[in-house]
Scaffold this active site. Structure first.
Site, PDB file in Angstrom:
ATOM      1  N   PRO A   1       0.842  -1.198   0.000  1.00  0.00           N
ATOM      2  CA  PRO A   1       0.000   0.000   0.000  1.00  0.00           C
ATOM      3  C   PRO A   1       0.878   1.250   0.000  1.00  0.00           C
ATOM      4  O   PRO A   1       1.963   1.257   0.596  1.00  0.00           O
ATOM      5  CB  PRO A   1      -0.804  -0.128   1.302  1.00  0.00           C
ATOM      6  CG  PRO A   1      -0.056  -1.091   2.146  1.00  0.00           C
ATOM      7  CD  PRO A   1       0.718  -1.976   1.231  1.00  0.00           C
ATOM      8  N   HIS A   2       0.413   2.278  -0.684  1.00  0.00           N
ATOM      9  CA  HIS A   2       1.213   3.488  -0.814  1.00  0.00           C
ATOM     10  C   HIS A   2       0.324   4.676  -1.142  1.00  0.00           C
ATOM     11  O   HIS A   2      -0.803   4.505  -1.603  1.00  0.00           O
ATOM     12  CB  HIS A   2       2.276   3.318  -1.905  1.00  0.00           C
ATOM     13  CG  HIS A   2       1.701   2.961  -3.233  1.00  0.00           C
ATOM     14  ND1 HIS A   2       1.366   1.662  -3.562  1.00  0.00           N
ATOM     15  CD2 HIS A   2       1.387   3.717  -4.307  1.00  0.00           C
ATOM     16  CE1 HIS A   2       0.884   1.647  -4.797  1.00  0.00           C
ATOM     17  NE2 HIS A   2       0.875   2.883  -5.268  1.00  0.00           N
ATOM     18  N   ALA A   3       0.882   5.862  -0.897  1.00  0.00           N
ATOM     19  CA  ALA A   3       0.159   7.086  -1.243  1.00  0.00           C
ATOM     20  C   ALA A   3       1.100   8.275  -1.187  1.00  0.00           C
ATOM     21  O   ALA A   3       2.102   8.256  -0.479  1.00  0.00           O
ATOM     22  CB  ALA A   3      -1.016   7.319  -0.295  1.00  0.00           C
TER      23      ALA A   3
END
Length: 158
Positions: free
Chosen positions: A66-68
């Protein structure tokens, strides 16, 4: 840039007691906030969930990344948790994810997070590497293993 430039033992939790995707994201964001990478874990978690709504970052083979990019990120960083029994992260292969790397990038960052996604994926594509990381007895050992894997893959050092 290498993962070892963005990941410290303080941002690694082994055998995390989480059961859901939301709990995974919350725990990873908490590690980032605790270590000064994220200034507002709720705001950052919202950005991660918005990214997840576009398609799961559970890639397969027990891996999720997961990333942002978010204004809540003070500086680029990575957190990791392992979950030996796995968590359903809607991975492409339908299997539970067991190793989670969360990448946090500032809102105005270039494509650093894309580069880091590539590095992590190239290392974790090897089943022996995944197993070694899952068997690490401590965060320091996990980091040491990953550093060696990265050096071998990208620098050619054995």
């Amino acid at each position: 840039m290498y993962i070892s430039d963005l990941l410290t033992a303080d941002c690694i939790e082994l055998a995390a007691d989480v059961k859901t995707k939301d709990e995974v994201i919350a725990r990873l964001a908490e590690l980032l906030e605790k270590n000064g990478i994220v200034t507002d874990k709720a705001l950052f978690s919202e950005a991660v969930m918005a990214r997840e709504a576009m398609g799961s970052t559970g890639i397969s083979a027990g891996i999720a990344i997961p990333h942002a990019k978010s204004e809540a990120v003070a500086r680029p960083g990575i957190s990791v948790i392992t979950v030996p029994d796995g968590v359903d992260f809607q991975a492409r292969d339908g299997k539970p994810s067991k190793i989670f790397f969360m990448i946090a990038a500032p809102k105005d960052a270039n494509d650093l997070h894309i580069e880091m996604l590539g590095h992590i994926s190239l290392i974790l594509i090897d089943a022996a590497n995944r197993e070694k990381l899952l068997q690490a007895e401590s965060a320091d050992r996990f980091l040491s293993y990953f550093d060696r894997m990265e050096a071998k893959k990208f620098v050619g050092v054995d």
